[in-house]
Design a protein around this motif. Structure first.
Motif, short mmCIF file in Angstrom:
data_model
loop_
_atom_site.label_atom_id
_atom_site.label_comp_id
_atom_site.label_asym_id
_atom_site.label_seq_id
_atom_site.Cartn_x
_atom_site.Cartn_y
_atom_site.Cartn_z
N GLN A 47 1.28 -1.36 0.36
CA GLN A 47 -0.52 -0.23 0.03
C GLN A 47 0.82 1.53 0.32
OE1 GLN A 47 -1.55 -0.80 3.51
NE2 GLN A 47 -1.02 1.12 4.92
N SER A 48 1.87 1.40 0.91
CA SER A 48 2.63 2.13 0.80
C SER A 48 3.56 2.77 -0.59
CB SER A 48 3.74 1.97 1.44
OG SER A 48 4.63 0.86 0.83
N VAL A 51 -0.33 5.35 -1.60
CA VAL A 51 -0.23 5.95 -1.02
C VAL A 51 1.55 7.12 -1.59
CG1 VAL A 51 0.38 7.40 1.90
CG2 VAL A 51 -0.35 4.67 0.91
N SER A 211 -0.63 11.50 6.88
CA SER A 211 -1.07 10.16 6.53
C SER A 211 -0.13 9.27 7.21
CB SER A 211 -0.86 10.90 4.95
OG SER A 211 -1.66 11.57 4.11
N ASP A 215 -0.87 5.78 8.25
CA ASP A 215 -0.11 4.11 8.05
C ASP A 215 0.92 3.63 8.63
OD1 ASP A 215 0.10 2.73 5.38
OD2 ASP A 215 1.94 3.74 4.82
N SER A 406 -4.32 3.58 2.75
CA SER A 406 -4.22 3.68 4.22
C SER A 406 -4.85 2.88 4.97
CB SER A 406 -3.15 4.57 4.38
OG SER A 406 -2.41 5.74 4.11
N GLY A 410 -5.10 -1.63 6.18
CA GLY A 410 -4.37 -0.80 7.87
C GLY A 410 -6.17 -1.78 8.84
#
Length: 461
Positions: A47-48, A51, A211, A215, A406, A410
Motif C-alpha cells: 500500500q505504501s 500512498v 497520512s 499508515d 492506508s 490497515g
C-alpha cells in the motif's frame, strides 16, 4: 499550421498526459501481489507505493498553477512528462520496496502537474463554449485509463513481467515530449504573484503527518507516535488560518469556505472517497490472494465497474435536474456504500453473476457520485475563487485516495491479526470502508438545496 489544427494538437497532448496519469493510478493495483513476490515483501505492505504516489500528487498540485504562470505551460508540462517518464523507469528498475516507494514519489512529482497544467493550457488557448467541449474530449482519456488499467496490468504480469506496467509510459511519454515541444505555447506571465511557500509548507505538513499516522504499523508502542503525528497535523492546519488572514495572496483564500456548499462538498468528498478509494486497492488483493484468481482474471473482473461507470455518466444530468443535488447525493451515496459492503460477500462460492452485478452497481453509482460531488462543490464559487477552489479540491481528492488505501490496508491487517483469517479480514474491511462512505451521506444532508441547478456540471473526475 492553422489555429484549428493547433487546438486539436493541444487537446491530444493534454489527453495523452491525462491518460498516462489515470492509467498509472489503476494499472498498479492488479500487479501488487506479483510485485510483492518479486521484491520479497508482503502484499498488504505494498500500500505504501500507492500512498507515496497519491500523497506526492496531493502535496504538489497547488504549486502547479504558479509554476505554469512563472515559467510557462510549455516548459512546465515538458518537465512534468520528463519527470514522470524518468520516475517510471526508476520504478521498473527497483529491486526493493523502499526503492520502489522513492521511485513512485518521483513519478508522483511529474504526475501532479499533468492534469492541472493541461487544463490550464486548454483554458488559455480555447475560450467560450469550445472550452466545455475541449474538457469533454480530455475527460474521455481519463475514462479510458481506468478501463484499460486493471486488465492491462494483469496481462503484463502474466505475459511479460510487472516491470512493463511502468515501462509502457516511456514510449507514450516520448511522443508527448516531442508534441509539447512543437505545439504548446510559451505563455509565461512576467508579473505572476509570489508563491505562498509558508502556506504550502503548513498544509503539506498537515497532510504528511496525518497520512503517516494512519499508515503506521498497528503496534502498541507506535500508538504514542501516531497520536503525536495527529496533533502535529491539527496544529499545522490551525496555524494556516492566521497565516492566510495576514498574507495578501495566500495559497488558499479563507473566503472559499464562506460558500456553504464548497465546505460541505469538500468534507463530503474526503469522507466518501476514503471508502470508495479503498476498493481498487483491496479488490484485486482479495481476488488473487483469497479467491485464487490470476492477475489477468482479477483485472478483467474490474471491467464491469469501469464500463458501467462510463455509461452512467450520461444519467447524471437528468437525475440531478429532477431531484436536485441534495436528494441525488443522499440516495446515491447510500447505494455506493451498500455496494462496497456487498464486496464482503465475495467468496470462492459466490456466483459470478452476483459478483458482476455488485461491481456494475458500484461502478455506475461511484462514477455518478464523483461527478455530482465535483459539481456541487465548485459550482457556487465566484470566478475569482474558482481557480483556488479547484486546486484545493484536487488536492483533497488525491489525499483521499491515499487515505483510503492506508485505512483499507490497515484494517485488513488489524482484523487478520485479531482473528487469524485474512479472508475474514477482507470481509470486515469492506464493511468498515462501506460504512465510512455511508457516513458521508450525513454530510451531504447539509447541502444548500436552493436554488436547484438547471443542469449538471461538466466537472471532470
Amino acid at each position: 499550421m492553422t489555429r484549428q489544427s493547433s487546438h486539436t494538437a493541444l487537446l491530444w497532448i493534454v489527453a495523452v498526459g491525462f491518460f498516462m496519469q489515470a492509467l498509472d493510478t489503476t494499472i498498479v493495483n492488479t500487479a501488487l501481489p506479483s510485485i510483492a513476490r518479486s521484491l520479497g515483501a508482503q502484499p498488504l505492505a505494498m500500500q505504501s507505493i500507492v500512498v507515496a504516489y497519491t500523497l506526492t500528487m496531493a502535496l504538489l498540485t497547488p504549486a502547479s498553477g504558479w509554476l505554469a504562470d512563472r515559467f510557462g505551460t510549455r516548459r512546465v508540462y515538458f518537465v512534468a512528462i520528463l519527470v514522470f517518464v524518468v520516475g517510471s523507469l526508476c520504478c521498473a528498475s527497483a529491486h526493493s520496496l523502499n526503492q520502489l516507494v522513492v521511485a513512485r514519489v518521483l513519478q508522483g512529482i511529474g504526475g501532479s502537474m499533468l492534469l492541472p497544467i493541461g487544463r490550464l493550457a486548454v483554458l488559455r488557448s480555447v475560450t467560450g463554449e469550445a472550452y466545455v467541449s475541449a474538457l469533454a474530449v480530455i475527460s474521455i482519456a481519463g475514462q479510458v485509463g481506468p478501463i484499460l488499467g486493471p486488465t492491462l496490468g494483469g496481462w503484463f504480469v502474466e505475459s511479460i513481467s510487472w516491470h512493463w506496467i511502468f515501462l509502457i509510459n516511456v514510449p507514450i511519454g516520448a511522443l508527448g515530449l516531442a508534441a509539447v515541444h512543437r505545439y504548446l505555447p510559451d505563455d509565461a506571465i512576467a508579473d505572476s504573484p509570489p508563491f505562498d511557500f509558508v502556506g504550502g509548507g503548513l498544509l503539506s505538513l498537515c497532510m504528511v503527518a496525518f497520512s503517516v499516522a494512519l499508515d503506521s504499523p498497528v503496534e502498541e508502542h507506535r500508538a504514542a507516535v501516531a497520536a503525536g503525528l495527529f496533533v502535529i497535523s491539527a496544529l499545522a492546519a490551525l496555524a494556516y488560518i492566521p497565516h492566510a488572514r495576514r498574507r495578501r495572496n495566500p495559497l488558499f483564500q479563507l473566503a472559499l469556505f464562506r460558500e456553504p456548499n464548497f465546505s460541505v462538498g469538500l468534507i463530503g468528498n474526503l469522507v466518501c472517497r476514503i471508502g470508495s478509494s479503498a476498493v481498487p486497492f483491496l479488490l484485486p488483493l482479495l481476488m488473487q490472494l483469497e479467491l485464487g484468481y490470476s492477475p489477468l482474471h482479477s483485472g478483467l473482473m474490474m471491467l464491469p465497474a469501469a464500463f458501467a461507470g462510463t455509461v452512467a455518466k450520461g444519467w447524471i444530468a437528468p437525475l440531478v435536474k429532477r431531484y436536485g443535488y441534495d436528494t441525488f447525493l443522499l440516495v446515491n451515496t447510500i447505494l455506493v456504500g451498500a455496494s462496497i459492503v456487498g464486496f464482503a460477500a465475495f467468496s470462492p462460492g459466490t456466483p459470478l453473476v452476483l459478483e458482476i452485478a455488485i461491481l456494475a452497481v458500484f461502478g455506475a453509482c461511484n462514477s455518478m457520485q464523483f461527478a455530482a460531488m465535483n459539481s456541487v462543490t465548485l459550482k457556487g464559487l465566484s470566478i475569482r475563487d474558482a481557480g483556488s477552489g479547484n486546486s484545493l479540491f484536487s488536492m483533497v481528492q488525491m489525499l483521499a485516495i491515499g487515505l483510503g488505501v492506508s485505512i483499507g490496508g490497515g484494517l485488513v491487517q488489524v482484523f487478520d491479526g485479531r482473528f487469524g483469517s485474512a479472508a475474514l479480514g477482507f470481509k470486515l474491511s469492506f464493511v468498515c470502508v462501506g460504512l465510512i462512505t455511508l457516513a458521508s451521506a450525513l454530510v451531504f444532508r447539509r447541502l444548500d438545496a436552493s436554488p436547484r441547478p438547471a443542469q449538471s456540471a461538466a466537472a471532470v473526475r
